[in-house]
Scaffold this active site. Structure first.
Site, mmCIF file in Angstrom:
data_model
loop_
_atom_site.group_PDB
_atom_site.id
_atom_site.type_symbol
_atom_site.label_atom_id
_atom_site.label_comp_id
_atom_site.label_asym_id
_atom_site.label_seq_id
_atom_site.Cartn_x
_atom_site.Cartn_y
_atom_site.Cartn_z
ATOM 1 N N TYR A 1 0.812 -1.216 0.000
ATOM 2 C CA TYR A 1 0.000 0.000 0.000
ATOM 3 C C TYR A 1 0.846 1.268 0.000
ATOM 4 O O TYR A 1 0.334 2.362 -0.237
ATOM 5 C CB TYR A 1 -0.956 0.018 1.206
ATOM 6 N N LYS B 1 3.700 -15.530 2.944
ATOM 7 C CA LYS B 1 3.627 -16.325 1.712
ATOM 8 C C LYS B 1 5.082 -16.652 1.349
ATOM 9 O O LYS B 1 5.575 -16.318 0.266
ATOM 10 C CB LYS B 1 2.906 -15.497 0.626
ATOM 11 N N ASP C 1 -2.765 -18.315 2.404
ATOM 12 C CA ASP C 1 -3.914 -18.990 1.779
ATOM 13 C C ASP C 1 -4.502 -20.025 2.735
ATOM 14 O O ASP C 1 -5.723 -20.150 2.886
ATOM 15 C CB ASP C 1 -3.538 -19.616 0.424
ATOM 16 N N ASP D 1 -5.213 -6.737 5.932
ATOM 17 C CA ASP D 1 -6.418 -6.048 5.482
ATOM 18 C C ASP D 1 -7.481 -7.078 5.102
ATOM 19 O O ASP D 1 -8.644 -7.021 5.533
ATOM 20 C CB ASP D 1 -6.047 -5.186 4.263
ATOM 21 N N ASP E 1 -11.008 -8.562 7.465
ATOM 22 C CA ASP E 1 -12.409 -8.510 7.013
ATOM 23 C C ASP E 1 -13.035 -9.901 7.073
ATOM 24 O O ASP E 1 -14.203 -10.060 7.440
ATOM 25 C CB ASP E 1 -12.500 -7.983 5.578
#
Ligand code: NAD
Length: 370
Positions: free
Chosen positions: A143, A200, A233, A257, A261
């Site tokens: 970001y 990851k 994942d 982020d 959620d």
């Protein structure tokens, strides 16, 4: 009487509606604990673009820096949506204030209020007892990396003239990983002593650095904490499969982020999830959800995430732990009595009593008073 200066940033959409309920609850806390909260309101996001052409005006930053804590609601809405990267966007206000205040840690607690077991889309047996906190790195990664859009002649030749390319850069420095890892291990020390570090590392170099640094900080400073590495994942799957296994989750900006959620949905509604953004100076407290333009102005938004953010402000900015517990208890009691905003009401619980934003804020404030 002690005075605390709070910078209020209502923002856009449902922002002004829910922040008013946060203030109502703060005032009830102030009365009970003999503390005066002194508010200064400032512009951020779309309303700031409309007023002065800038999503983060200098006066807003000055007001935030001069305060003891910042209470934000939400920014954004279709009015300011654009794919033209030269135009100002509301989110730039949010990213900008996080960066300018050095808020590199975002804490998002995810817990199930007993009364809301049926509000989750997951089975009650899966969500019962979930109590985790996501520690998200907030000022680094994708970001904030270099981004660029350009026209690639070579690509255009090969693909019939369609030659646009876009690049976003994912970068992390060792010190950024070190300090967020410390925050996560410290959080685990005051909880159940387990940290899942999410990355990851099978693909990304930033993730391999992340893993190395998290393990070094762990081995040198927090060997008593249980540390588990998990790929992002797999984490996305585990969060809905067996969310009770998590105590503290630490991860980089974009993974955090998305996972937060997802975790919010375990609680039944985005409207229940509070957050604290902390650095080395003034902290910022906000709900995890957005400005919900689809329901703005209708008086039906759920103010509880905003109110629970007030609870986090009391705890982290002012060290008022009893008052923070009062806020959580008041929310819990209101829910136990069957009161719900529309987003929380389920057909599975016909006894739910549906009410609007203001009535919900009034009720929580009344329970704080005792
Ligand atoms: P959103 O979180 O605003 O809304 C998603 C869904 O959840 C909507 O159906 C909405 O009505 C509902 N919802 C959210 N908060 C609620 C509440 N308190 N009570 C009841 N229902 C609630 O996400 P979105 O629709 O993807 O984004 C809308 C705008 O918000 C966009 O402009 C986006 O950029 C912005 N946004 C801002 C923030 C922030 O300010 N921190 C975060 C996410 C999105």
């Amino acid at each position: 009487m002690e005075t605390k200066k709070i910078c209020l940033l209502p923002g856009d959409g449902i922002g002004p509606e829910i922040i008013a309920e946060g203030v109502k609850v703060l005032d009830a806390v102030g009365k009970k604990y003999d503390v005066a909260f002194d508010y200064e309101e400032a512009l951020i996001g779309g309303c700031a673009i409309d007023a002065v052409g800038n999503p983060l005006p200098e006066e807003t930053l000055d007001a935030a820096r001069a305060s003891d804590a910042v209470l934000l609601a939400a920014v954004g809405g279709p009015k300011w949506d654009t794919t033209d990267s030269s135009k100002p966007r509301p989110e730039q206000g949010l990213l900008g204030i996080r960066k300018q205040l050095g808020l590199y840690t975002n804490l998002r607690p995810v817990r199930i209020f007993d009364a809301l077991r049926d509000a989750s889309t997951l089975k009650p047996a899966v969500v019962e007892g979930v109590d985790l906190v996501i520690v998200r790195e907030l000022t680094g990664g994708l970001y904030f990396g270099h981004r660029e859009r350009f026209y690639d002649e070579e690509g255009a030749g090969a693909h019939g003239g369609r030659g646009q390319r876009a690049v976003d850069t994912l970068e992390y420095r060792e010190y950024e990983i070190e300090r967020i890892a410390r925050q996560a291990f410290r959080a685990a020390q005051s909880r159940h002593g387990r940290v899942h570090s999410i990355d990851k590392a099978n693909v990304l170099d930033t993730s391999r650095l992340w893993r190395e640094v998290v393990h070094r900080v762990h081995d040198e400073e927090f060997p008593e904490i249980e540390l588990v590495d998990m790929l992002v994942d797999n984490t996305a799957m585990q969060l809905v499969n067996n969310p009770r296994q998590f105590d503290v989750i630490v991860t980089e900006n974009m993974f955090g982020d998305i996972l937060s959620d997802e975790a919010a949905q375990i609680t039944g509604s985005l409207g229940m999830l509070a957050s604290a953004s902390l650095g080395d100076g003034v902290g910022l407290f906000e709900p995890s959800h957005g400005s919900a333009p689809d329901i703005a102005g209708r008086g039906i938004a759920n103010p509880l995430a905003q109110i629970l953010s007030v609870g986090m402000m009391l705890q982290y900015a002012f060290g008022m732990v009893d008052a923070a517990n009062d806020v959580t208890r008041a929310v819990s009691q209101v829910l136990d009595e069957g009161w719900r905003t529309g987003d929380l009401a389920t057909s599975a619980t016909p006894a739910d009593k549906v009410m609007g934003t203001v009535a919900m804020g009034d009720l929580v404030a009344r329970h704080i008073a005792g």
